[in-house]
Design a protein around this motif. Structure first.
Motif, short mmCIF file in Angstrom:
data_model
loop_
_atom_site.label_atom_id
_atom_site.label_comp_id
_atom_site.label_asym_id
_atom_site.label_seq_id
_atom_site.Cartn_x
_atom_site.Cartn_y
_atom_site.Cartn_z
N PHE A 139 75.56 71.63 84.28
CA PHE A 139 74.42 72.48 84.57
C PHE A 139 73.27 71.59 85.01
CE2 PHE A 139 74.25 71.48 80.11
CZ PHE A 139 72.91 71.24 79.84
N PHE A 140 72.29 72.18 85.67
CA PHE A 140 71.20 71.43 86.27
C PHE A 140 69.88 71.81 85.59
CE2 PHE A 140 74.53 71.68 89.39
CZ PHE A 140 74.55 70.41 89.93
N LEU A 141 69.07 70.80 85.34
CA LEU A 141 67.75 71.01 84.75
C LEU A 141 66.71 70.49 85.73
CD1 LEU A 141 68.33 69.90 81.04
CD2 LEU A 141 68.42 72.20 82.00
N VAL A 142 65.65 71.25 85.92
CA VAL A 142 64.57 70.90 86.83
C VAL A 142 63.30 70.68 86.02
CG1 VAL A 142 63.19 71.64 88.80
CG2 VAL A 142 65.62 72.20 88.70
N PHE A 143 62.55 69.64 86.35
CA PHE A 143 61.35 69.29 85.61
C PHE A 143 60.16 69.16 86.55
CE2 PHE A 143 65.04 67.44 83.51
CZ PHE A 143 64.95 68.01 82.25
N HIS A 144 59.00 69.60 86.06
CA HIS A 144 57.76 69.51 86.84
C HIS A 144 57.25 68.07 86.80
CE1 HIS A 144 57.88 73.81 85.96
NE2 HIS A 144 57.00 73.99 86.92
N PHE A 187 58.08 78.56 96.06
CA PHE A 187 58.54 77.42 96.85
C PHE A 187 58.76 76.23 95.92
CE2 PHE A 187 57.99 73.62 99.45
CZ PHE A 187 58.89 73.87 100.48
N ILE A 188 59.92 75.62 96.04
CA ILE A 188 60.24 74.42 95.27
C ILE A 188 60.77 73.37 96.23
CG2 ILE A 188 61.70 73.40 93.49
CD1 ILE A 188 61.74 76.07 92.08
N LYS A 189 60.13 72.22 96.25
CA LYS A 189 60.60 71.11 97.08
C LYS A 189 61.23 70.07 96.16
CE LYS A 189 59.08 67.63 100.42
NZ LYS A 189 57.91 66.99 101.07
N LEU A 190 62.53 69.87 96.34
CA LEU A 190 63.29 69.02 95.43
C LEU A 190 64.01 67.94 96.23
CD1 LEU A 190 64.47 68.85 92.40
CD2 LEU A 190 66.47 69.91 93.42
N TYR A 235 59.26 68.34 92.20
CA TYR A 235 60.10 68.45 91.02
C TYR A 235 61.23 67.43 91.13
CZ TYR A 235 57.83 73.02 91.22
OH TYR A 235 56.91 74.02 91.32
N PHE A 236 61.86 67.16 90.00
CA PHE A 236 63.09 66.38 90.05
C PHE A 236 64.13 67.08 89.19
CE2 PHE A 236 61.25 64.62 86.19
CZ PHE A 236 62.34 64.35 85.38
N MET A 237 65.38 66.87 89.56
CA MET A 237 66.49 67.57 88.92
C MET A 237 67.46 66.57 88.32
SD MET A 237 69.29 70.17 90.61
CE MET A 237 68.26 71.63 90.44
N CYS A 238 68.06 66.94 87.18
CA CYS A 238 69.08 66.13 86.53
C CYS A 238 70.37 66.94 86.43
CB CYS A 238 68.65 65.68 85.14
SG CYS A 238 67.30 64.49 85.14
N ASP A 239 71.47 66.29 86.75
CA ASP A 239 72.79 66.89 86.66
C ASP A 239 73.36 66.53 85.29
OD1 ASP A 239 75.36 67.75 86.88
OD2 ASP A 239 75.83 66.67 88.72
N ILE A 240 73.46 67.53 84.41
CA ILE A 240 73.98 67.32 83.06
C ILE A 240 75.44 67.71 83.07
CG2 ILE A 240 73.65 67.81 80.62
CD1 ILE A 240 71.23 66.55 81.96
N SER A 305 52.03 66.74 75.48
CA SER A 305 52.62 66.37 76.76
C SER A 305 52.58 67.59 77.67
CB SER A 305 54.07 65.91 76.58
OG SER A 305 54.67 65.68 77.83
N ASN A 306 52.08 67.37 78.90
CA ASN A 306 52.07 68.45 79.89
C ASN A 306 53.42 68.60 80.57
OD1 ASN A 306 49.33 69.23 79.59
ND2 ASN A 306 48.70 67.42 80.75
N SER A 307 54.31 67.62 80.38
CA SER A 307 55.60 67.64 81.05
C SER A 307 56.59 68.45 80.24
CB SER A 307 56.12 66.21 81.23
OG SER A 307 57.44 66.22 81.74
N ASP A 308 57.46 69.20 80.94
CA ASP A 308 58.52 69.93 80.25
C ASP A 308 59.77 69.06 80.09
OD1 ASP A 308 59.11 69.77 82.90
OD2 ASP A 308 59.65 71.89 83.15
N TYR A 309 59.65 67.77 80.39
CA TYR A 309 60.74 66.83 80.14
C TYR A 309 60.79 66.54 78.65
CZ TYR A 309 63.53 62.54 80.44
OH TYR A 309 64.50 61.59 80.28
N PRO A 310 61.99 66.55 78.03
CA PRO A 310 62.10 66.35 76.58
C PRO A 310 61.43 65.05 76.13
CG PRO A 310 64.20 67.07 77.49
CD PRO A 310 63.31 66.77 78.65
#
Length: 672
Positions: A139-144, A187-190, A235-240, A305-310
């Motif tokens: 699954f893929f996770l997207v972070f701001h 709009f999301i630019k990844l 944004y950046f995405m991680c492939d889990i 933290s303003n980031s939704d990254y864990p």
């Protein structure tokens, strides 16, 4: 029935089908061979049926029907979607239920029945689709966040994933659409990396830009563009690609029974959530990540933290520092959250980008079993190896029977109570940081109260350590048989020794130096080394005469041999020359009494002056020294020469008065 149990931390579908022919266990929809199932108790007898009026007990072993419950025999985990049927399900039904493709109706018993009695159980509602979504392989996770490629890789690695690089445009598209629906973004630019040429990109390893356009109520679309440079994105995405378990370390003991120590990362309606096994969760909201307990209102801890990254790594949560990590027991967690091998901890090479693997590398602690006894004397004596080195002997004062010596004493021992953490192959620890017991040395004979000028501890590890991941520091532990401690002390001591000068300046003085190990510790006589420098520049040449070990007592004998070359030049050769000159006075003209006497008296004065100087440089003694005998013999010889000259002169004078022929002593060749 779906269950989730620690340490699996994933939903597992179990199904037991029983018939007249026996039973069959299914795990995630796949039949398990019966020989792999450990059967307990009596064999299954389907034909005898089940009697009515009984009680169905879940998650608890019972020693007798309805009794004999023990907390140690209870199930720890989650149980959901329990269903009991009055028929044997088919393989297709079981597979469909395991993969959440359909719900099987007409169950006799479910959790929705109202006649359940719950004891020490927390209940909550779970969406059926969550069972299968949480177990998916990818699954893929997207972070701001806008990051460069290297940071992108590190951030994905720290949460158990990587930068998407396969031809997964459809899955990426579906993930982006879910995020857009819940973020209310149009709009999301990844940016991500590709390794195939399916997108008409001529060069391997180029970058793919996903420009995702979301129009509510209309068809969504995306465009792909290949770039040579990684320009970043909104944004950046991680492939889990695997289910990753997060550990939370550093929680105070008073809340450990209210929150979980293991978590899973979920994508829930476009938002990220770390869910514990049963009692707590970590959620991002606004400008912070907060730890919540299901049975308590309000958060325990929050990390700003303003980031939704864990918030992986070591972070300051309110007033406490906590560690959130995916690293296993064979790895060390960098402060940033990335993992390195635990054996690379404190190897004098920075493997973490933030160099946190090389911090706190000289830590000495007591094992928790012996923490109260570490400052006390060992119950049984320890064998202590010694490395004794005489650095210098700057002064020898024979007038006070004292010589100054700088002595370096190295003591090496192993203490079974002492556990070392995070030490390099060779670590130096200051004395104030080594709080555990260590042996002491009492030098004898020396001035009272002599203490070392400086002391350091050197810890050597002899084998790989074992990681201890119970704390946020993730220390590498070395048991006593894998490490040894050396204490190096620098003594600048005045030692007492009886300098016997009877044979001065050809004497050899033996001085015994004793080092006592206090607290009844024992010297290891097979591991004693002694070193000393060349001391030819002193008035004595010092050498080791012998060494003896007797339990707690180490005695070495130093031989102080006088270097008499200087005394030969300044004392004995002048004495011999003066004595020769005095003897030459017999060759003078017999009539020249004055010169013969003056030469003799001059020699006498020179010898007396040398005698006075040598005597003044030596301490007063009650015994006669060899040098005294030499001077007295020389003085006696000069006295005989002087007396001879006077006697000859008197005899000559008396012969002249009596008219007798004077007595003449012919010296030299006779005249023909």
């Amino acid at each position: 029935m779906h269950i989730r149990k620690n340490p699996l931390l994933r939903w597992t579908h179990l199904c037991l089908a029983a018939s007249d022919s026996g039973f069959q266990l299914y795990l995630d929809g796949v039949a398990v061979p019966n020989h792999l199932v450990a059967a307990r108790g009596k064999k299954w007898k389907a034909k005898q049926g089940l009697e009515g009026g009984g009680t169905l007990v879940l998650g608890q072993d019972q020693d007798t029907p309805g009794d004999g419950f023990s907390a140690s025999d209870s199930f720890s985990g989650l149980i959901a979607d329990l269903q009991v049927f009055n028929k044997v399900l088919t393989q297709d039904d079981i597979t469909a239920a395991a993969h959440c493709r359909k719900a099987i109706p007409n169950a006799l018993i479910t959790f929705l029945n109202n006649d359940w009695i719950f004891n020490n159980v927390t209940r909550r509602s779970v969406n059926r689709e969550e069972f299968c979504r949480n177990n998916q392989e990818q699954f893929f996770l997207v972070f701001h966040q806008t990051v460069n490629l290297e940071t992108h890789r590190q951030l994905c690695s720290a949460i158990g994933g990587h930068v998407p690089h396969e031809n997964s445009t459809r899955e990426i598209f579906m993930s982006l659409m879910e995020y857009a629906m819940n973020w209310y973004a149009n709009f999301i630019k990844l940016h991500t990396r590709i390794i195939s040429t399916n997108f008409n990109c001529e060069q391997l390893g180029m970058f793919t830009t996903f420009a995702f356009l979301w129009r509510p109520g209309e068809n969504s679309s995306y465009s792909i563009d290949c770039k040579l440079d990684y320009a970043g994105g909104n944004y950046f995405m991680c492939d889990i690609r695997r289910e990753t378990v997060y550990r939370l370390n550093g929680l105070p003991e008073n809340i450990q029974d209210q929150v979980d120590s293991h978590y899973l990362l979920y994508r829930n309606h476009g938002h990220h959530l770390l869910r514990g096994i049963s009692k707590s969760y970590i959620q991002h909201s606004g400008d912070r990540w907060c730890l919540y307990a299901i049975q308590k209102e309000g958060p325990f801890y929050c990390y700003l933290s303003n980031s939704d990254y864990p918030p992986v790594g070591r972070r300051q949560w309110n007033a406490s520092k906590l560690l959130l990590t995916i690293c296993d027991r064979s790895q060390f967690t960098c402060d940033s959250g990335n993992c390195v091998e635990i054996n690379k901890r404190c190897d004098m090479h920075a493997d973490c980008e933030d160099k946190s693997d090389e911090s706190e590398c000289s830590v000495v602690k007591a094992n928790h079993r012996n923490v109260k006894s570490m400052a006390s004397i060992p119950l049984s004596p320890l064998l202590v190896a010694g490395n004794i080195k005489i650095s210098s002997i700057p002064e020898i004062d024979i007038s006070r029977s004292v010589f100054a010596m700088r002595l370096l004493v190295g003591l090496t021992w192993e203490d079974e109570r002492l556990y070392l953490y995070n030490v390099r192959e060779l670590s130096v620890i200051k004395k104030e940081h080594f709080w555990a017991w260590h042996p002491h040395v009492q030098p004898v004979p020396a001035k009272m109260g002599e203490t070392p000028k400086s002391t350091v501890f050197i810890v050597r590890r002899k084998c790989p350590g074992q990681p201890t991941l119970c704390s946020i520091t993730e220390e590498n532990e070395f048991s006593p048989n894998c490490s040894e401690v050396t204490m190096e002390s620098d003594y600048q001591v005045d030692w007492y020794c009886n300098f016997d000068l009877r044979n001065f300046p050809f004497e050899t003085v033996l001085c015994n130096i004793t080092l006592y190990l206090t607290s009844y510790q024992l010297w290891d006589k097979d591991n004693i080394a002694f070193n000393m420098p060349q001391t030819d520049n002193l008035q004595y040449c010092v050498s080791l005469k012998g060494m003896a070990v007797n339990d707690s007592q180490l005695t070495f004998t130093l031989a102080f041999k006088r270097q008499f070359g200087g005394y030969l030049v300044t004392t004995f050769i002048p004495i011999a020359v003066v004595s020769f000159l005095a003897a030459l006075s017999f060759l003078f003209d017999p009539e020249d009494f004055t010169n013969r006497v003056m030469v003799t008296l001059s020699c006498f004065i020179v010898v007396a002056s040398l005698f006075s100087q040598v005597s003044a440089s030596l301490p007063p003694t009650s015994y006669v020294k060899l040098v005294d005998i030499v001077f007295l013999a020389t003085i006696f010889l000069l006295s005989v020469v002087f007396a001879s000259h006077v006697t000859f002169a008197l005899r000559r004078r008396s012969g002249d008065k009596g008219g007798k022929k004077p007595f003449v002593v012919q010296v030299g060749p006779r005249k023909m």
